[in-house]
Design an enzyme around this catalytic site. Sequence first.
Site, PDB file in Angstrom:
ATOM      1  N   LYS A   1       0.860  -1.187   0.000  1.00  0.00           N
ATOM      2  CA  LYS A   1       0.000   0.000   0.000  1.00  0.00           C
ATOM      3  C   LYS A   1       0.885   1.222   0.000  1.00  0.00           C
ATOM      4  O   LYS A   1       2.008   1.182   0.524  1.00  0.00           O
ATOM      5  CB  LYS A   1      -0.885   0.018   1.258  1.00  0.00           C
TER       6      LYS A   1
HETATM    7  N1  GLU Z   1      -6.976  -0.064  -3.624  1.00  0.00           N
HETATM    8  C1  GLU Z   1      -7.755  -1.246  -3.918  1.00  0.00           C
HETATM    9  C2  GLU Z   1      -7.824  -2.162  -2.690  1.00  0.00           C
HETATM   10  O1  GLU Z   1      -7.698  -1.727  -1.577  1.00  0.00           O
HETATM   11  C3  GLU Z   1      -7.267  -1.944  -5.186  1.00  0.00           C
HETATM   12  C4  GLU Z   1      -5.864  -2.419  -5.167  1.00  0.00           C
HETATM   13  C5  GLU Z   1      -5.341  -2.923  -6.510  1.00  0.00           C
HETATM   14  O2  GLU Z   1      -6.105  -2.979  -7.470  1.00  0.00           O
HETATM   15  O3  GLU Z   1      -4.147  -3.235  -6.582  1.00  0.00           O
HETATM   16  O4  GLU Z   1      -8.107  -3.316  -2.808  1.00  0.00           O
END
Ligand code: GLU
Length: 416
Positions: free
Chosen positions: A106
């Site tokens: 993240k």
């Molecule tokens: N931000 C989204 C999540 O928390 C998508 C992450 C992604 O597609 O890599 O799942």
Amino acid sequence: MSEEHTPLTVAQSQLKLASKKLGLDSGMHKMLSQPKRSISVSIDIRMDNGTVDVFNGLRVQHWDARGPFKGGIRYYPNITLEEVTALAMLMTWKCAIANIPFGGAKGGICVDSKKLSQHELERLTRRYVSLIVEYLGPHRDIPAPDMYTDAQTMAWIMDTYSQLKGYRIPESATGKPVEIGGSWGRIEATGRGVIHCVKQASVNNGLKLKGASVAIQGFGNVGYQAAVAAQEIGCKVVAVSDSTGGIYCIDGLNIPDVLAHKEKTQTVQGYKDCKNITNEELLELPCDVLIPAALQNQITYKNADKIKARMVAEGANGPTTPEADKILYEKEICLIPDILANSGGVTVSYFEWVQNLTREQWPLEMVNRKLEEKMTKAFNDVEAIVAKEESDMRTGALMLGVGRVANAIKVLGLWP
Ligand code: GLU
């Protein structure tokens, strides 16, 4: 009852529970509880008025035993390394539950994106990528949108990465605009996935979805798309909200019209023939399905007892605290946890990555069909553990996700 939770203490206590249930040894538990790498950078940019400002940028890579690190980047004021670490950990479990070949990561920039111009946001994004470029890449770590970032942000990330490497690398970010290799259906994917889970759960629960009432906290991409998908299958969306507050109409809302109203007035409140409500009131409405799709820590020991929905599907990451989990379980409210319910987004991110690597573009129908197949499989895999363990769904989902990652680490072995 004391309940001083941070996202990281919640994520750590969830991991502890899963490790115990799975009988993992303490070495494995220790390995899983730490991220592989935490990066913090200072992003200096020139503002439109000629002055220089500095923002803190973060990227946490939790585990990559099952494949490259994967996860969104959020732009949010006061974001901390702790919070990003917790969210990276959730991504590791999420990708394992969805059974896609990715690990978890993240990122975040500590910024109020609403206060920056498009040009400033572009410079901020590109400078952030330049500072962490060596840790990114289609086989290392692949960013995606999250809170207050979107397809345009991903276009800048992919372009900056490609410029620095000297050739076009579309598979270096997902959630891009379709014109430059984004996948059809990616924008809708998280919201649609939430509703696939609601559909599956309603079969087990005997809840009739035709005419079922749905309340949704949050009217960003996830909340809006979940509302659209819920209406598609015959549900009645009776309440939605944004950061300014919510609206309630027992007869159901016209969702595209509410969006048009929000675009015009910057708020969902004041929409015709509706009662204005607070975000707290929305959570406690009498309804069949509640979808928290905004922030973390929304359902706590303080209000869990007042939740009247029969089912809670977590569109957001971490909206329910561990104490609230227990209260909802005792009240026999079916809770579909974030790491399962909102995994549709990263699942279609995986489809996008595959399309980019093979230089193909799949039609929307194919993306949607594959998404439904993947979500149904993940849901049933979790349900099988729930039935065996007689546990709640969060415990079942954690056991599946943590168990798959631990197995991968075991067979990889420890080097040197
Ligand atoms: N931000 C989204 C999540 O928390 C998508 C992450 C992604 O597609 O890599 O799942």
